[in-house]
Design a protein around this motif. Structure first.
Motif, PDB file in Angstrom:
ATOM      1  N   LYS A 147       0.166  10.273   2.036  1.00  0.00           N
ATOM      2  CA  LYS A 147       1.260  11.261   3.271  1.00  0.00           C
ATOM      3  C   LYS A 147       1.991  10.176   4.001  1.00  0.00           C
ATOM      4  O   LYS A 147       1.044   8.955   4.986  1.00  0.00           O
ATOM      5  N   TYR A 160       0.714   5.867   7.085  1.00  0.00           N
ATOM      6  CA  TYR A 160       0.766   6.386   5.682  1.00  0.00           C
ATOM      7  C   TYR A 160      -0.758   6.816   6.067  1.00  0.00           C
ATOM      8  O   TYR A 160      -1.371   5.789   6.689  1.00  0.00           O
ATOM      9  N   GLY A 214      -1.382  18.248  -0.071  1.00  0.00           N
ATOM     10  CA  GLY A 214      -1.096  17.700   1.222  1.00  0.00           C
ATOM     11  C   GLY A 214      -0.521  16.315   1.014  1.00  0.00           C
ATOM     12  O   GLY A 214       0.425  16.041   1.884  1.00  0.00           O
ATOM     13  N   TYR A 215      -0.948  15.210   0.037  1.00  0.00           N
ATOM     14  CA  TYR A 215      -0.709  14.101  -0.406  1.00  0.00           C
ATOM     15  C   TYR A 215       0.865  13.731  -1.246  1.00  0.00           C
ATOM     16  O   TYR A 215       0.234  14.831  -2.353  1.00  0.00           O
ATOM     17  N   THR A 216       1.773  13.082  -1.629  1.00  0.00           N
ATOM     18  CA  THR A 216       2.499  12.640  -2.734  1.00  0.00           C
ATOM     19  C   THR A 216       0.900  11.837  -3.541  1.00  0.00           C
ATOM     20  O   THR A 216       1.239  10.490  -2.982  1.00  0.00           O
TER      21      THR A 216
END
Length: 223
Positions: free
Chosen positions: A221, A76, A24-26
């Motif tokens: 995120k 973030y 779910g995180y870049t």
């Protein structure tokens, strides 16, 4: 924050893998290259290299300096793992304003401490221990793993509210600009630093403190 050069020591460096921590995180680090990063106030990456899926500082290499993201971020959640050598010291510094008038990232950025709590020289104050809001607020509990072992971080910054987790435990929670923040700041070394914590949006830095340190599973995120 004095930089002390130590001999290169071996840190276990496991290959980057898909983990629950980064879902779910870049990704900010692809596990293979230093793409997306540069050394503070330089165009390229120096002293840092990719070793077995980790970003690792070589404290003997030329061109020492903190590693910073190319991008800037304001609200973030950041996740990563860190592994510090014996007696080691480093940090995760955020809200960094990159400008030649500020020669180091910590002159503007706020730091979550990375430390060998047992043997590092900077272990005398509670608000200097691993996971602390450096020189401002001590972690509520010492949950750091020993040197040579991996520690998991989640750092949340939302509308000035800072929340730190280390190895699954929430250890710091404070809001920038609050009465508590003002008191913490006034009792810290940063109280007269005009640029400190002054930039809501900024780069994220991994600190070169002259000790071998590795980072992996770095993701963000935006909120």
């Amino acid at each position: 924050m004095k930089k002390i050069m130590l001999g290169l020591m071996a840190i276990p460096a496991l290959c980057l893998s898909a983990s629950a921590q980064t879902k779910g995180y870049t990704p900010l680090f692809d596990g293979k290259t230093t793409t997306g990063w540069h050394t503070y106030l330089k165009k390229d990456v120096t002293a840092w290299k990719v070793v077995d899926g980790t970003l690792q500082l070589d404290p003997k290499a030329e061109g020492q300096g903190d590693l910073v993201t190319d991008g800037e971020y304001e609200n973030y959640e950041l996740v990563l793992d860190w592994n510090i050598s014996k007696e080691g010291n480093s940090g995760i510094i955020f809200g960094v304003h990159e400008d030649p008038q500020f020669g180091d990232t910590y002159l503007t950025g706020i730091e979550m401490q990375v430390l060998d709590n047992k043997d590092a020289s900077d272990n005398k104050k509670a608000n200097h221990l691993a996971g602390s809001l450096y020189d401002m607020k001590a972690p509520s509990k010492d949950v750091a793993k020993p040197a040579g072992e991996w520690n998991k971080v989640k750092l949340r910054k939302k509308d000035g509210q800072l929340t730190f987790w280390l190895n699954g435990t929430k250890i710091v929670d404070v809001k920038i600009g609050s009465e508590e923040w003002a008191q913490l700041l006034n009792n810290s070394k940063f109280k007269t630093w005009k640029g400190f914590a002054a930039y809501p949006k900024g780069h994220i830095a991994l600190q070169d403190h002259g000790h071998l340190v590795s980072f992996r599973n770095i993701g963000i995120k935006e909120l």
